[in-house]
Write a protein that holds these residues in place. Structure first.
Motif, PDB file in Angstrom:
ATOM      1  N   GLU A 155      -9.193  15.553  11.272  1.00 17.07           N
ATOM      2  CA  GLU A 155     -10.697  14.916  10.997  1.00 17.07           C
ATOM      3  C   GLU A 155     -10.633  13.580  11.644  1.00 17.07           C
ATOM      4  O   GLU A 155     -11.303  12.887  12.107  1.00 17.07           O
ATOM      5  N   THR A 193     -17.653  23.768  12.578  1.00 17.91           N
ATOM      6  CA  THR A 193     -16.810  23.555  11.317  1.00 17.91           C
ATOM      7  C   THR A 193     -16.143  22.164  10.981  1.00 17.91           C
ATOM      8  O   THR A 193     -16.581  21.787   9.920  1.00 17.91           O
ATOM      9  N   SER A 196     -19.010  19.613  10.552  1.00 17.02           N
ATOM     10  CA  SER A 196     -19.645  19.682   9.445  1.00 17.02           C
ATOM     11  C   SER A 196     -19.092  19.033   8.225  1.00 17.02           C
ATOM     12  O   SER A 196     -19.343  18.412   7.441  1.00 17.02           O
ATOM     13  N   ARG A 197     -17.376  19.368   8.412  1.00 18.71           N
ATOM     14  CA  ARG A 197     -16.562  18.784   7.401  1.00 18.71           C
ATOM     15  C   ARG A 197     -16.308  17.134   7.493  1.00 18.71           C
ATOM     16  O   ARG A 197     -16.574  16.424   6.409  1.00 18.71           O
ATOM     17  N   ARG A 199     -18.922  15.344   8.591  1.00 24.05           N
ATOM     18  CA  ARG A 199     -20.466  14.707   8.354  1.00 24.05           C
ATOM     19  C   ARG A 199     -19.813  14.534   6.647  1.00 24.05           C
ATOM     20  O   ARG A 199     -20.720  13.665   6.107  1.00 24.05           O
ATOM     21  N   ASN A 200     -19.776  15.778   5.803  1.00 24.34           N
ATOM     22  CA  ASN A 200     -19.601  15.507   4.374  1.00 24.34           C
ATOM     23  C   ASN A 200     -18.857  14.395   4.011  1.00 24.34           C
ATOM     24  O   ASN A 200     -19.069  13.897   2.868  1.00 24.34           O
ATOM     25  N   LYS A 201     -17.854  13.906   4.767  1.00 29.43           N
ATOM     26  CA  LYS A 201     -17.419  12.791   4.288  1.00 29.43           C
ATOM     27  C   LYS A 201     -17.737  11.360   4.885  1.00 29.43           C
ATOM     28  O   LYS A 201     -17.758  10.622   4.046  1.00 29.43           O
ATOM     29  N   ASP A 203     -21.060  10.943   6.372  1.00 24.31           N
ATOM     30  CA  ASP A 203     -22.431  10.619   6.289  1.00 24.31           C
ATOM     31  C   ASP A 203     -23.028  11.047   4.969  1.00 24.31           C
ATOM     32  O   ASP A 203     -23.720   9.960   4.412  1.00 24.31           O
ATOM     33  N   LYS A 204     -22.279  12.106   4.218  1.00 24.58           N
ATOM     34  CA  LYS A 204     -23.087  12.508   3.231  1.00 24.58           C
ATOM     35  C   LYS A 204     -23.365  11.456   2.146  1.00 24.58           C
ATOM     36  O   LYS A 204     -24.379  11.376   1.588  1.00 24.58           O
ATOM     37  N   ASP A 209     -27.384   8.552   8.644  1.00 26.33           N
ATOM     38  CA  ASP A 209     -26.157   9.541   9.122  1.00 26.33           C
ATOM     39  C   ASP A 209     -25.746   8.682  10.648  1.00 26.33           C
ATOM     40  O   ASP A 209     -26.504   8.249  11.493  1.00 26.33           O
TER      41      ASP A 209
ATOM     42  N   GLU B 335     -13.872  28.358   5.680  1.00 20.44           N
ATOM     43  CA  GLU B 335     -15.399  28.244   5.765  1.00 20.44           C
ATOM     44  C   GLU B 335     -15.922  29.756   5.356  1.00 20.44           C
ATOM     45  O   GLU B 335     -16.864  30.108   4.873  1.00 20.44           O
TER      46      GLU B 335
END
Lengths: 223, 462
Positions: A155, A193, A196-197, A199-201, A203-204, A209, B335
């Motif tokens: 990441e 995938t 999205s992971r 983003r979870n860390k 941005d979320k 964003d 996932e």
């Protein structure tokens, strides 16, 4: 930016030229390798696009000639998909990136942007900053607005690439090549995938964003 | 591939085996000849000795006939004078068995026996010829008994010489035979190796390879080599024309496809596009991309099959490739709700290959498992050392592939009925097969009971 396009297929050349012009770039077009070489010598371009198969002077020879003349301008090499050794040959001859025909204009445009951004090897940055996001390349830490974000190595690599190209569109293919060194199209959603992971860390937990999806093209990190 | 020494390979070669067999045969024949010669020599010499003894006896008989006992005794003295180291013995007895003359005092035998050992003879003087026996013959001389004998010294000397000669000849011939066999064997071996090297090169895609022909060679091997060269030439012509067709198709379709995509993209760039049309165009672009992807995969397979990438082989550590796959796909598996485990057994896992293609091959196999095994599937990816080289294995507990279909899935565009609804072009495993072939690896599909096990055995076809 100023772009030289050397492409003998008229329709493809027209398309690239008009699309780049529509984005506000200045474009020169040559239909054969010899003219391309002369133009490259006479003008100062930000980036050049060479086709593999050209009349008079083929693409590989053109790259070698341009590099032999001491011109360091980034070159994107276009090749037919029936030559799987072209990528290696093109890079060996001195091109900086490679794109297989048929390609989408988004892909071409994103790659050209990434090529021109490349700084001429100035002092190595140790901290990358995009708005409130900060990445320390020595201590391998990432913070946003002062809050530490815990990232896995892959990441971290993905985010580093996005931050180094902040404000530019990065296509799926570019991410696959840069982060995983995959030069093929995976059948599972590897990129989606991981984005999205990330983003979870990144941005979320925060208000705004930073990682944006560019429809039909790819992803872009900006404030 | 197991390494064999030069010597091992030599002894496996046909001509050396042949010469070894001949050497053995010669040894057997020599043994038979030796025994026969020995028997014959023994018989002939004994016979000759008896003739000699009879001739001597005849001379003495004549002496006795003309000059009586006196003459016989004189004759025996002369006989004695010719004697050397008691190789001859003689004994004259009168009718009562009293010894009248002789260089022996007594003989242990009556006159019918024609042979006596040294130890059984009582000599008149010193005698050291322990090793010998004596061939004896008795004669009747006017009531007296004359016994003449000759030692077997000559016989033994003769047989010894004979065996020596035969043995020397045997050793000599075995060495010459083996030496010649090895020289001829090496030459033949070299030529056979040349042929098999050429065929290996052809099998791995180099159709320009030919068996080198010596000018002087006109034997069966040379004829076979010429025949092989002709066959490869024919094959090369066929493949080249097929490649030309593929390249022509590729060239002719590439440009229209590029233009089609460009035109569709150009439409999406106009700002006053109704949304419904925009979506339609997006779908059309996706269809073009799919078409391009399939086309691309097909061309890639035929290029790999043509061995186009062989020149760019470098040392590739498969463990590094595996680490990159783990990096990319473990999140995907999570996932999907699948359990994906990677394990690497410590072993030499570096092979000569094309890193990009190997990555694509291993990713393809792994992605097949990820796409076809519904959660909560377990997928194990291992890298270990096999007999011939590294083994990459992906085992899952998903639906598997029925035995009857396992061969067919490597065919281009072949798809199992149940996967026709999932996206894909049916070229994935064909590509895997082509990349494996390029690296002399074997791909095997087997039952993981339940599920599928795909193994790539590197070096299995070297």
């Amino acid at each position: 930016m100023r772009v030289l396009v050397v492409e003998d297929d008229r329709e493809t050349a027209d398309y690239i030229t008009s699309s780049l012009k529509a984005q506000g770039h200045v474009v020169d077009h040559c239909a054969n390798g010899r003219d391309g070489f002369l133009n490259a010598l006479d003008n100062d371009y930000d980036v050049m696009v060479f086709d593999r198969m050209l009349p008079e002077l083929d693409g590989l020879t053109l790259i070698r000639s341009v590099r032999g003349a001491g011109i360091e301008t980034p070159i994107l090499f276009l090749s037919a998909m029936d030559g799987i050794n072209d990528r290696v040959e093109g890079l060996q001859a001195g091109s900086d990136d490679y794109l297989v025909k048929p390609f989408s204009f988004h892909e071409l445009s994103a790659r050209l942007a990434a090529l021109t951004r490349r700084p001429p090897l100035k002092t190595e940055e140790t901290v990358l900053r995009v708005v409130g996001l900060e990445m320390n390349l020595i201590r391998r830490t990432v913070t946003r607005n002062g809050t530490l974000i815990d990232l896995q190595p892959r990441e971290f690599r993905l985010l580093e690439y996005l931050m180094r190209n902040a404000g530019r569109v990065l296509t799926r293919t570019m991410l696959l090549e840069a982060v995983w060194d995959f030069h093929f199209d995976p059948k599972t959603n590897v990129v989606e995938t991981h984005i999205s992971r990330l983003r979870n860390k990144v941005d979320k937990p925060f208000e705004a964003d930073l990682i944006h999806t560019v429809r039909g093209a790819g992803y872009s990190l900006h404030g | 591939m197991a390494k064999t020494s030069v010597l091992q390979r030599l002894f496996r070669s046909t001509s050396v085996q042949l010469s070894l067999r001949f050497a053995l045969l010669y040894a057997l024949v020599s043994a038979v000849v030796f025994v026969a010669a020995y028997k014959l020599a023994d018989y002939e010499t004994t016979h000759w000795i008896h003739e000699q003894l009879e001739a001597d006896a005849q001379a003495l008989q004549q002496e006795f006939a003309s000059n009586g006992l006196e003459g016989l005794l004189n004759g025996l003295k002369a006989y004695e004078a010719f004697n050397f180291e008691n190789h001859r013995i003689y004994l004259l007895l009168d009718a009562d068995g009293q010894r009248l003359a002789g260089n022996v005092l007594s003989l242990p035998l009556d006159l019918e026996v024609s042979y006596a050992d040294w130890a059984d003879i009582l000599f008149a003087g010193p005698n050291d010829n322990e090793a010998f026996g004596y061939v004896l013959q008795g004669f009747d001389l006017g009531g007296n008994r004359l016994i003449l004998g000759t030692s077997t010294y000559f016989l033994l000397e003769l047989l010894e010489g004979l065996s020596g000669g035969l043995l020397l000849g045997f050793v000599f011939l075995v060495f010459i035979g083996l030496g010649a066999g090895i020289v001829v064997g090496q030459r033949t071996e070299r030529r056979v190796r040349e042929v098999s090297k050429t065929l290996q090169a052809v099998a791995s895609g180099d159709l320009t390879a030919r068996v080198a022909l010596g000018q002087a060679d006109s034997d069966d091997l040379a004829r076979l080599s010429a025949e092989i060269n002709r066959t490869i030439g024919q094959l090369q012509k066929l493949v080249e024309s097929q490649k030309q067709i593929t390249a022509d198709i590729a060239h002719d379709l590439r440009t229209p496809m590029q233009r089609l995509r460009q035109r569709l993209e150009a439409i999406t760039q106009s700002s006053d596009l109704p949304e419904r049309i925009g979506l339609e165009i997006d779908t059309a672009i996706a269809a073009v991309e799919e078409l391009i992807e399939t086309f691309h995969a097909l061309l890639r397979i035929s290029q790999i099959e043509a061995g186009a990438r062989k020149e760019s082989f470098t040392a590739v550590n498969l463990a590094t490739v595996l680490a990159r796959l783990e990096d990319a796909f473990s999140a995907v598996a999570e996932e999907n709700g699948q359990t994906l485990r990677f394990s690497v057994r410590p072993a030499p896992l570096t092979i000569a290959g094309d890193q990009q293609l190997l990555t694509q091959m291993m990713a393809n196999i792994l992605e097949n498992a990820l796409r076809h095994c519904p959660s909560p599937a377990h997928i194990d990816v291992t890298l270990s050392a096999g007999q011939e080289g590294p083994v990459f294995m992906v085992s899952d507990d998903g639906p598997g592939i029925p035995q009857a279909e396992r061969e067919k899935v490597f065919r281009r565009f072949y798809r199992l009925d149940k996967s026709r609804t999932t996206p894909g072009n049916g070229l994935g495993l064909s590509l895997v097969q082509a990349i494996a072939d390029l690296h002399a690896a074997e791909v095997s599909l087997s039952d993981n009971a339940p599920g599928l096990r795909v193994a790539v055995l590197f070096g299995a076809r070297a």
